[in-house]
Design a protein around this motif. Structure first.
Motif, PDB file in Angstrom:
ATOM      1  N   LYS A 138       0.846  -1.189   0.000  1.00 53.16           N
ATOM      2  CA  LYS A 138       0.000   0.000   0.000  1.00 53.16           C
ATOM      3  C   LYS A 138       0.887   1.246   0.000  1.00 53.16           C
ATOM      4  CE  LYS A 138      -3.934  -2.108   2.391  1.00 53.16           C
ATOM      5  NZ  LYS A 138      -4.829  -2.036   3.570  1.00 53.16           N
ATOM      6  N   TYR A 142      -1.419   7.186  -2.277  1.00 52.30           N
ATOM      7  CA  TYR A 142      -2.423   6.703  -3.222  1.00 52.30           C
ATOM      8  C   TYR A 142      -3.480   5.892  -2.470  1.00 52.30           C
ATOM      9  CZ  TYR A 142       0.908   7.968  -6.893  1.00 52.30           C
ATOM     10  OH  TYR A 142       1.761   8.656  -7.708  1.00 52.30           O
ATOM     11  N   THR A 143      -4.737   6.291  -2.618  1.00 53.53           N
ATOM     12  CA  THR A 143      -5.859   5.551  -2.046  1.00 53.53           C
ATOM     13  C   THR A 143      -6.557   4.811  -3.184  1.00 53.53           C
ATOM     14  OG1 THR A 143      -6.154   7.238  -0.331  1.00 53.53           O
ATOM     15  CG2 THR A 143      -7.991   5.721  -0.730  1.00 53.53           C
ATOM     16  N   THR A 144      -6.610   3.476  -3.102  1.00 52.35           N
ATOM     17  CA  THR A 144      -7.188   2.669  -4.175  1.00 52.35           C
ATOM     18  C   THR A 144      -8.707   2.746  -4.127  1.00 52.35           C
ATOM     19  OG1 THR A 144      -5.296   1.151  -4.078  1.00 52.35           O
ATOM     20  CG2 THR A 144      -7.279   0.366  -5.185  1.00 52.35           C
ATOM     21  N   ASP A 146     -10.658   1.479  -7.129  1.00 50.98           N
ATOM     22  CA  ASP A 146     -11.098   0.296  -7.865  1.00 50.98           C
ATOM     23  C   ASP A 146      -9.881  -0.454  -8.382  1.00 50.98           C
ATOM     24  OD1 ASP A 146     -13.878   0.253  -7.660  1.00 50.98           O
ATOM     25  OD2 ASP A 146     -14.107   1.771  -9.220  1.00 50.98           O
ATOM     26  N   GLU A 147     -10.038  -1.759  -8.510  1.00 55.66           N
ATOM     27  CA  GLU A 147      -9.003  -2.601  -9.119  1.00 55.66           C
ATOM     28  C   GLU A 147      -9.468  -2.957 -10.526  1.00 55.66           C
ATOM     29  OE1 GLU A 147      -8.324  -6.662  -7.668  1.00 55.66           O
ATOM     30  OE2 GLU A 147      -6.236  -6.060  -7.308  1.00 55.66           O
ATOM     31  N   ARG A 197       0.820  -0.292 -12.202  1.00 54.16           N
ATOM     32  CA  ARG A 197       1.848  -0.685 -11.233  1.00 54.16           C
ATOM     33  C   ARG A 197       2.482  -1.997 -11.670  1.00 54.16           C
ATOM     34  NH1 ARG A 197       0.081  -0.182  -5.072  1.00 54.16           N
ATOM     35  NH2 ARG A 197       2.350  -0.353  -4.899  1.00 54.16           N
ATOM     36  N   PRO A 245       3.917   4.316  -9.329  1.00 52.21           N
ATOM     37  CA  PRO A 245       2.792   4.083 -10.233  1.00 52.21           C
ATOM     38  C   PRO A 245       2.845   5.048 -11.418  1.00 52.21           C
ATOM     39  CG  PRO A 245       2.045   4.111  -7.954  1.00 52.21           C
ATOM     40  CD  PRO A 245       3.481   4.546  -7.937  1.00 52.21           C
ATOM     41  N   TYR A 277      -5.122   0.172 -11.628  1.00 50.29           N
ATOM     42  CA  TYR A 277      -5.921   0.609 -10.485  1.00 50.29           C
ATOM     43  C   TYR A 277      -6.466   2.013 -10.731  1.00 50.29           C
ATOM     44  CZ  TYR A 277      -3.383  -3.192  -8.227  1.00 50.29           C
ATOM     45  OH  TYR A 277      -2.833  -4.423  -7.929  1.00 50.29           O
ATOM     46  N   VAL A 279      -7.146   5.190  -8.630  1.00 55.37           N
ATOM     47  CA  VAL A 279      -6.670   5.670  -7.330  1.00 55.37           C
ATOM     48  C   VAL A 279      -6.970   7.151  -7.187  1.00 55.37           C
ATOM     49  CG1 VAL A 279      -4.819   3.959  -7.270  1.00 55.37           C
ATOM     50  CG2 VAL A 279      -4.362   6.234  -8.199  1.00 55.37           C
ATOM     51  N   GLN A 281      -4.885  10.331  -5.697  1.00 59.48           N
ATOM     52  CA  GLN A 281      -3.565  10.739  -5.215  1.00 59.48           C
ATOM     53  C   GLN A 281      -3.714  11.790  -4.125  1.00 59.48           C
ATOM     54  OE1 GLN A 281      -0.872  12.017  -8.249  1.00 59.48           O
ATOM     55  NE2 GLN A 281       0.812  12.405  -6.836  1.00 59.48           N
TER      56      GLN A 281
END
Length: 495
Positions: A138, A142-144, A146-147, A197, A245, A277, A279, A281
């Motif tokens: 992690k 960066y906060t995820t 969706d994948e 990534r 990323p 992903y 994300v 920022q």
């Protein structure tokens, strides 16, 4: 299109290993691996790159396979004696396989259940062949959200050193809205991004971002910029490349249209995996605000930690009565504003959280500047006791923690150490003239002679000269000559 996609996936799931290998070989994909790996690879092909030619090939393989099965079923089979147990197993197998033999266009087929059971190893595949997934560490900035694509291995298609791996995907309307409505971090850079990534294919632990050699990323028809190398000032040290990323957002179609990403990489023996992903920022200011909200350690807990550090150790011969802590940040040599350290650090010295987060935003290392050990963001705490001290002690740059948890500034000791211990005499001043004997008379041309102190003479020699001068004053009543010479006993002056 959606109905054809479901139909193609159903056909692929009923394929044997030979059929899967023929399909993957038709599109130039790797044909090696276990059956569940081949199925997963073929389903990804159908999901992301199902052209009319691929769909035609899938249908051709499906019809060829079941044409053979129908001809074999038309031939009479000799009856054999079966035990009730074997009969029940065989009938159950036939009932289970009847799902695959059902017509693809039948609306009653439970595709999601069949798809999930097959991929998760709960149906025909034994659990032991399910490979663990590659995980990425992690990243604090960066906060995820969706994948878009799980970490997938880059498989070489031939023996060439330079390989290309394509990937096709489309954004949902919700994801497009998130990107369009997000704020700009800087001109042309949105806070909500689609990032690529890359890491090593290693399932033992979460992996850090790592680029393969000769990496290049092409989004649709344009190449995306990849972070370059840091210059190295040390001779003989290779420059390092920051592996972060890769932001693809500015080159993508922000609509329902499909986007094609091609990763060019060097095949030199190591295995890499890529993931996509969505994300958000974060900035260093946002991380600082989050740290102030959830990361402040109460002053009483910090005081208890000080007592624990200074507690008398019965095995130690040296008793520690206090420990000094500087109020200057070791990063920028300025007074601390937000004292911070990692929970895993053994020292009480803090660094400034503001500058620490700003430095890691530019070049992420997450190493403590005091002990040079890892200090990740989720381990950072703000020292509540030192924050209180900074507001109360504004005229000192250093404090000392005492055994009972109290503290005291050390500015008094600093002032004493800076004060002169003895009076300083300035040569040529009135004080010097009053303390040291001055010769009588004037110099040549009526000018007064300057006072000179010879520091190379010791005290004994100067005292002897003073005694000789007094004796000469007693013998002669006239004025003393301007130049004096010392003679040894028994010698006569040549004047």
């Amino acid at each position: 299109m959606a109905a054809e996609l479901v139909e193609a996936k159903n056909m692929v799931m009923s394929f044997r290993v030979s059929d899967l290998q023929m399909l993957l070989g038709f599109v130039g994909r790797s044909k090696s691996g276990l059956k569940h790996e081949l199925v997963t690879r073929a389903l990804q092909l159908v999901q992301f790159d199902c052209s009319p030619e691929v769909f035609k090939k899938i249908k051709e393989l499906y019809e060829t396979r079941y044409a053979k099965k129908s001809s074999e079923a038309a031939q009479p089979q000799p009856q054999q004696h079966r035990s009730p147990e074997a009969l029940s197993i065989h009938s159950a197998y036939e009932r289970g396989s009847s799902v695959a033999r059902t017509s693809i266009s039948t609306p009653n087929i439970d595709y999601p259940a069949l798809y999930g059971k097959y991929l998760n190893g709960l149906g025909r595949l034994p659990p032991k062949v399910v490979k663990p997934e590659v995980r990425l560490v992690k990243l604090p900035f960066y906060t995820t959200l969706d994948e878009l694509l799980k970490p997938t291995e880059l498989v070489p298609q031939n023996n060439e050193k330079l390989q290309e791996s394509p990937c096709i995907f489309a954004l949902t309307p919700r994801q497009v809205e998130l990107i369009r409505n997000s704020r700009e971090l800087q001109p042309g850079v949105k806070s909500v991004q689609v990032v690529l990534r890359i890491c090593y294919t290693d399932t033992s632990a979460p992996q850090e971002d790592q680029y393969p050699p000769n990496i290049a990323v092409k989004v649709n028809h344009s190449y995306c910029s990849v972070p370059g190398y840091y210059p190295s000032n040390k001779p003989g040290v290779e420059p390092k490349r920051p592996c972060r990323p890769i932001n693809l957002t500015h080159l993508m179609y922000l609509s329902a249209a499909t986007n094609r990403i091609t990763v060019t990489w060097g095949n030199y023996g190591k295995s890499y995996s890529v993931g996509l992903y969505l994300v958000r920022q974060m900035t260093s200011a946002e991380l600082l605000q989050r740290l102030k909200t959830i990361g402040i350690k109460h002053p009483e807990l910090c005081k208890a930690l000080v007592k624990e550090k200074l507690r008398l150790d019965p095995d130690s011969e040296i008793a520690t009565t206090g420990v000094r802590v500087s109020l200057i940040c070791p990063l920028v040599k300025m007074r601390l504003s937000v004292p911070c350290r990692a929970e895993t650090c053994a020292h009480l010295q803090c660094f400034d959280a503001v500058f620490y987060l700003q430095m890691n935003e530019k070049k992420p290392t997450w190493m403590c500047p005091v002990c040079d050990k890892p200090a990740p963001y989720d381990q950072l705490i703000i020292d509540g006791l030192l924050s209180k001290i900074l507001t109360e002690c504004e005229d000192a740059d250093e404090i000392e923690y005492l055994v009972d948890g109290s503290w005291c500034p050390i500015r008094a000791e600093k002032e004493r150490s800076c004060s002169p211990q003895c009076p300083i005499l300035v040569l040529g001043s009135s004080d010097v003239n009053g303390l040291l004997p001055t010769p009588n008379g004037n110099g040549e041309n009526g000018k007064a002679t300057a006072d000179v102190v010879d520091l190379t003479l010791d005290s004994s020699s100067s005292e002897e000269e003073e005694e000789e001068d007094e004796e000469e004053d007693d013998d002669d009543d006239g004025p003393q000559p301007k130049r004096r010479c010392s003679y040894e006993k028994g010698l006569v002056s040549a004047c």
